[in-house]
Design a protein around this motif. Sequence first.
Motif, PDB file in Angstrom:
ATOM      1  N   ALA A   3      27.393  65.825 -66.974  1.00  0.00           N
ATOM      2  CA  ALA A   3      28.868  64.942 -66.704  1.00  0.00           C
ATOM      3  C   ALA A   3      29.087  64.660 -65.130  1.00  0.00           C
ATOM      4  O   ALA A   3      29.305  63.366 -64.915  1.00  0.00           O
ATOM      5  N   PHE A   4      28.396  65.436 -64.141  1.00  0.00           N
ATOM      6  CA  PHE A   4      28.708  65.159 -62.935  1.00  0.00           C
ATOM      7  C   PHE A   4      27.145  64.685 -62.467  1.00  0.00           C
ATOM      8  O   PHE A   4      26.217  65.193 -63.028  1.00  0.00           O
ATOM      9  N   SER A   5      27.319  63.971 -61.255  1.00  0.00           N
ATOM     10  CA  SER A   5      26.022  63.350 -60.740  1.00  0.00           C
ATOM     11  C   SER A   5      25.801  64.246 -59.383  1.00  0.00           C
ATOM     12  O   SER A   5      24.644  64.003 -58.967  1.00  0.00           O
ATOM     13  N   SER A  32      31.452  63.531 -70.959  1.00  0.00           N
ATOM     14  CA  SER A  32      32.204  62.239 -69.995  1.00  0.00           C
ATOM     15  C   SER A  32      33.227  62.557 -69.245  1.00  0.00           C
ATOM     16  O   SER A  32      34.166  63.431 -69.583  1.00  0.00           O
ATOM     17  N   LEU A  33      33.048  62.328 -68.095  1.00  0.00           N
ATOM     18  CA  LEU A  33      34.093  62.495 -66.831  1.00  0.00           C
ATOM     19  C   LEU A  33      35.285  61.161 -66.960  1.00  0.00           C
ATOM     20  O   LEU A  33      34.849  60.032 -67.154  1.00  0.00           O
ATOM     21  N   THR A  38      36.350  67.148 -69.065  1.00  0.00           N
ATOM     22  CA  THR A  38      35.230  66.389 -69.732  1.00  0.00           C
ATOM     23  C   THR A  38      35.768  66.149 -71.154  1.00  0.00           C
ATOM     24  O   THR A  38      36.505  67.011 -71.708  1.00  0.00           O
ATOM     25  N   TRP A  42      37.824  60.962 -61.778  1.00  0.00           N
ATOM     26  CA  TRP A  42      36.932  61.964 -61.511  1.00  0.00           C
ATOM     27  C   TRP A  42      35.501  61.593 -60.966  1.00  0.00           C
ATOM     28  O   TRP A  42      34.779  62.124 -60.013  1.00  0.00           O
ATOM     29  N   ARG A  43      35.126  60.330 -61.628  1.00  0.00           N
ATOM     30  CA  ARG A  43      33.822  59.786 -61.457  1.00  0.00           C
ATOM     31  C   ARG A  43      33.548  59.117 -59.819  1.00  0.00           C
ATOM     32  O   ARG A  43      32.872  59.290 -59.089  1.00  0.00           O
ATOM     33  N   GLU A  44      35.075  58.682 -59.633  1.00  0.00           N
ATOM     34  CA  GLU A  44      35.229  58.198 -58.191  1.00  0.00           C
ATOM     35  C   GLU A  44      35.153  59.309 -57.070  1.00  0.00           C
ATOM     36  O   GLU A  44      34.639  59.158 -56.173  1.00  0.00           O
ATOM     37  N   THR A  60      37.303  58.418 -65.178  1.00  0.00           N
ATOM     38  CA  THR A  60      37.095  57.433 -64.164  1.00  0.00           C
ATOM     39  C   THR A  60      37.414  57.849 -62.724  1.00  0.00           C
ATOM     40  O   THR A  60      36.708  57.980 -61.897  1.00  0.00           O
ATOM     41  N   GLU A 106      34.118  62.235 -57.031  1.00  0.00           N
ATOM     42  CA  GLU A 106      32.909  62.914 -56.942  1.00  0.00           C
ATOM     43  C   GLU A 106      31.904  61.983 -56.059  1.00  0.00           C
ATOM     44  O   GLU A 106      30.872  62.805 -55.403  1.00  0.00           O
ATOM     45  N   LEU A 107      32.140  60.835 -55.934  1.00  0.00           N
ATOM     46  CA  LEU A 107      31.367  60.135 -55.053  1.00  0.00           C
ATOM     47  C   LEU A 107      31.875  60.313 -53.510  1.00  0.00           C
ATOM     48  O   LEU A 107      31.097  59.770 -52.504  1.00  0.00           O
TER      49      LEU A 107
END
Length: 345
Positions: free
Chosen positions: A249-251, A207-208, A202, A212-214, A210, A216-217
């Motif tokens: 940071a994580f969803s 803030s993650l 982070t 890692w944002r993808e 991009t 975790e989905l």
Amino acid sequence: MSLFKGRFFSAAVAVGATMALTMASITPAEAQRQTLRFATSNVGSYGYAVGNVLSETLQRELGRGYAVVVQPYPSTSGAMRSVMDGDGEFAYTADVGMRSLYDGDRPYDNYNPRRGRLVHTLYVYPMETFMLVADGRKGEFNSYKDFDGKPGYYTPAGFMNWLNMRRVFAALGYEFNHVEIDNTTVADAYEAGTIDGSAGYTTAGVSLPTYWREAELRANLAAVNPSDEEMERLRSAGLNPVRVDPSKAFSQDLGTDTIWAVPIYFAYNVRADMDAGLVEQVLDILYANVDKLVEGDAGFGPLAADFVGTQAAGVAANPDIPAHPGLAAFLRKHGQWNDAWTVAQ
């Protein structure tokens, strides 16, 4: 006098008159303006955004006697080299980059700066690196020991977080077994068993990146923390783990309320030959205006929470690297200088 000579003479007189008027319009203060150049990473990068916020604050507070400008470079190492060769004053770097410089690792092998090496000066924001696994395998990993020699993806090879995890494994005495994959295939690599774990990170704890944002989905994840004994070994090596709240940071739920991460301290460092009084003044200004920095970018939040401690932590990560005299004076003034550290000459 020929027509050509007459025109040349008239033009020369006109240029000379213009230059005289221009020079006359420059006040003595403007003529003696000192330029402070922030050599930063490329336009659009986070380092560039941070550099602009810092430069705007310093320009406002230092006044007309200084011209504070931002000069972007294609890479962090390019920004560092430019300052060490005399083409700037503040260089964007990080504690792991400083380590590579002083160890002579690539890209600094066989490099001899024309003006001098960077020294600890100004640490501005952290990135926090930690370990993640697929949620279905979280029972197999109870500490970093369980990653010893196991295949893992530790962010792209050579990048700051990769360097950070490499020094974490070295401090713990574990084998660092990096598998290079494309960032976008992390979730697929988990599913295929190509990797057992991966480094996540982070910026400023919130803030993650991009990819890692993808990821975790597409994958259910779990965080793995160092054991208490590993935490002590990391602290002994100057790598003091910090708390990260995964919910910021994580969803998704990572199976823990706290991630213990090893920070990278990003910096704008200078050469030892910059005036000590000016460096201390810069630190004083930013310390007094840290709330305005947060208004400019939320990533300054950790700096605002502990400005002085962030400077001390940056030095402590590489205590053998000298600190600028201006920083040493600032830390002494605030009671956080360690007499075991070295002041740059």
